[in-house]
Design a protein around this motif. Structure first.
Motif, PDB file in Angstrom:
ATOM      1  N   VAL A 237      99.591  44.231   8.830  1.00  0.00           N
ATOM      2  CA  VAL A 237     100.266  43.500   7.756  1.00  0.00           C
ATOM      3  C   VAL A 237     101.562  44.198   7.347  1.00  0.00           C
ATOM      4  O   VAL A 237     102.615  43.562   7.176  1.00  0.00           O
ATOM      5  CB  VAL A 237      99.330  43.344   6.546  1.00  0.00           C
ATOM      6  CG1 VAL A 237     100.082  42.816   5.339  1.00  0.00           C
ATOM      7  CG2 VAL A 237      98.171  42.413   6.900  1.00  0.00           C
ATOM      8  N   LEU A 238     101.518  45.528   7.204  1.00  0.00           N
ATOM      9  CA  LEU A 238     102.709  46.251   6.787  1.00  0.00           C
ATOM     10  C   LEU A 238     103.762  46.287   7.886  1.00  0.00           C
ATOM     11  O   LEU A 238     104.965  46.303   7.593  1.00  0.00           O
ATOM     12  CB  LEU A 238     102.334  47.665   6.347  1.00  0.00           C
ATOM     13  CG  LEU A 238     101.530  47.757   5.046  1.00  0.00           C
ATOM     14  CD1 LEU A 238     101.247  49.197   4.684  1.00  0.00           C
ATOM     15  CD2 LEU A 238     102.264  47.058   3.908  1.00  0.00           C
ATOM     16  N   CYS A 239     103.327  46.308   9.147  1.00  0.00           N
ATOM     17  CA  CYS A 239     104.292  46.212  10.241  1.00  0.00           C
ATOM     18  C   CYS A 239     105.073  44.904  10.148  1.00  0.00           C
ATOM     19  O   CYS A 239     106.298  44.881  10.292  1.00  0.00           O
ATOM     20  CB  CYS A 239     103.582  46.295  11.593  1.00  0.00           C
ATOM     21  SG  CYS A 239     103.293  47.971  12.180  1.00  0.00           S
ATOM     22  N   ALA A 240     104.347  43.824   9.915  1.00  0.00           N
ATOM     23  CA  ALA A 240     105.007  42.522   9.794  1.00  0.00           C
ATOM     24  C   ALA A 240     105.909  42.477   8.569  1.00  0.00           C
ATOM     25  O   ALA A 240     107.034  41.965   8.624  1.00  0.00           O
ATOM     26  CB  ALA A 240     103.958  41.415   9.735  1.00  0.00           C
ATOM     27  N   ALA A 241     105.444  43.030   7.440  1.00  0.00           N
ATOM     28  CA  ALA A 241     106.232  42.981   6.211  1.00  0.00           C
ATOM     29  C   ALA A 241     107.499  43.808   6.312  1.00  0.00           C
ATOM     30  O   ALA A 241     108.523  43.464   5.704  1.00  0.00           O
ATOM     31  CB  ALA A 241     105.382  43.467   5.034  1.00  0.00           C
ATOM     32  N   ARG A 242     107.453  44.896   7.074  1.00  0.00           N
ATOM     33  CA  ARG A 242     108.611  45.786   7.191  1.00  0.00           C
ATOM     34  C   ARG A 242     109.473  45.488   8.409  1.00  0.00           C
ATOM     35  O   ARG A 242     110.394  46.237   8.713  1.00  0.00           O
ATOM     36  CB  ARG A 242     108.127  47.238   7.228  1.00  0.00           C
ATOM     37  CG  ARG A 242     107.401  47.653   5.955  1.00  0.00           C
ATOM     38  CD  ARG A 242     106.876  49.068   6.023  1.00  0.00           C
ATOM     39  NE  ARG A 242     106.203  49.438   4.774  1.00  0.00           N
ATOM     40  CZ  ARG A 242     105.714  50.647   4.516  1.00  0.00           C
ATOM     41  NH1 ARG A 242     105.818  51.607   5.423  1.00  0.00           N
ATOM     42  NH2 ARG A 242     105.137  50.899   3.357  1.00  0.00           N
TER      43      ARG A 242
END
Length: 326
Positions: free
Chosen positions: A25-30
């Motif tokens: 999720v954080l990979c996608a958000a960043r």
């Protein structure tokens, strides 16, 4: 399967799955999601691989909390087994990277295009077909900008895990200098914490001897201890700081690092491990590469395993040796 066993399995599997989901999720958000993850099965397989690694290397000790177990016989541990978790970390990073980047076109972004010019206002004077054709033929069509050269797969790997640096020897030298300071600072901090705990009547929280695995490794041949220290510095920093930290942040990656050392069975040691992890994390954030943290981590472990713990064990005996270090 008894409810207790189910709870212990869940204590490992659930946080491992949530950790892998957090990474995704954080990979996608960043904006750090690899291009290969546009393919659902690649993304799912990469997440499953990370979850399995987290279950084995990070959250496995949670499943044994509160269990009454007999002292583990460490004499049967072979030298290759000392490197097993590091090998699994390398395999996990390799699978994640190949699923995300292998076979994908990776190019630097194109330069920003200038805004289009306003269209000229045509005069109301009638123009013959021949004049229009002549003017049009004199204006060449704008050629599209050339594509930047493709980024080699090896350079992509170096960029993804923090290996790119203007001068690697300089970064390693900086890590050695700061690693010495980190070693002194953490030892002093642990001594202060131990003194406060003793003054408050919590001397039972201070271990009287290091974890059994530490004296075992300290008694191995010099080259094995050297490789263990080097492997810990290179592989653990690549995984926790080069791979996880840019994607999940300093707090989460530090939490994973601390939990990975919970198997030592000494909560007091986790204070020093957390301090070291934060030092390495901010060192990576400052230098924007993992080389200084690798050098500092390998130096810390090397000083412990090659010099301090063997000397303490020789002076004080195997039972009491190195107790003042933890």
């Amino acid at each position: 399967m008894s409810p207790e066993i189910l709870l212990r399995v869940a204590a490992v599997v659930v946080p491992a799955g949530l950790g892998a989901l957090l990474l995704d999720v954080l990979c996608a958000a960043r904006g750090l999601l690899p291009p290969g993850f546009r393919i659902p099965w690649r993304r799912a397989l990469a997440g499953l691989t990370v979850a399995l690694l987290l279950a084995v290397a990070v959250f496995a000790p949670l499943g044994s909390l509160g269990m009454k177990t007999s002292p583990e016989d460490l004499s049967s541990i072979s030298t290759p087994q000392l490197f097993l978790l590091h090998v699994l970390m390398v395999i996990t990073m390799g699978i994640w990277f190949l699923l995300g980047f292998a076979g994908e076109e990776a190019r630097p972004p194109l330069p920003a295009e200038p805004p289009p010019l306003p269209e000229p206002v045509l005069a109301e004077m009638p123009v013959s077909f021949e004049e229009t054709a002549t003017v049009t033929s004199l204006e060449p069509a704008a050629a599209p900008p050339p594509l930047p050269p493709r980024v080699p797969l090896g350079r992509q790997l170096a960029a993804q895990f923090g290996y790119l640096a203007p001068s690697i020897p300089r970064e390693i030298g900086l890590g050695v200098i700061l690693g010495i300071g980190a070693w002194v600072a953490v030892i002093l901090a642990l001594m202060v914490v131990a003194g406060v705990a003793w003054a408050l009547g919590g001397e039972n929280a201070i271990p009287k001897s290091p974890p059994a695995l530490i004296p075992l490794i300290a008694g191995l041949p010099f080259w094995v201890r050297f490789l263990v220290s080097l492997s810990a510095g290179v592989v653990e920093e690549s995984f926790f700081r080069g791979f996880l930290q840019p994607r999940v942040g300093i707090l989460a990656s530090t939490g994973f690092f601390v939990l990975a050392h919970l198997s030592y069975g000494q909560p007091f040691m986790l204070i020093g491990i957390a301090l070291l992890s934060l030092i390495y994390a901010f060192l990576v954030k400052w230098r924007q590469n993992v080389w200084p943290a690798m050098a500092a981590h390998a130096l810390f472990d090397g000083v412990q395993l090659l010099v301090v713990v063997p000397a303490a064990l020789r002076m004080l005996g195997a039972e009491k040796g190195a107790a003042f270090l933890w």
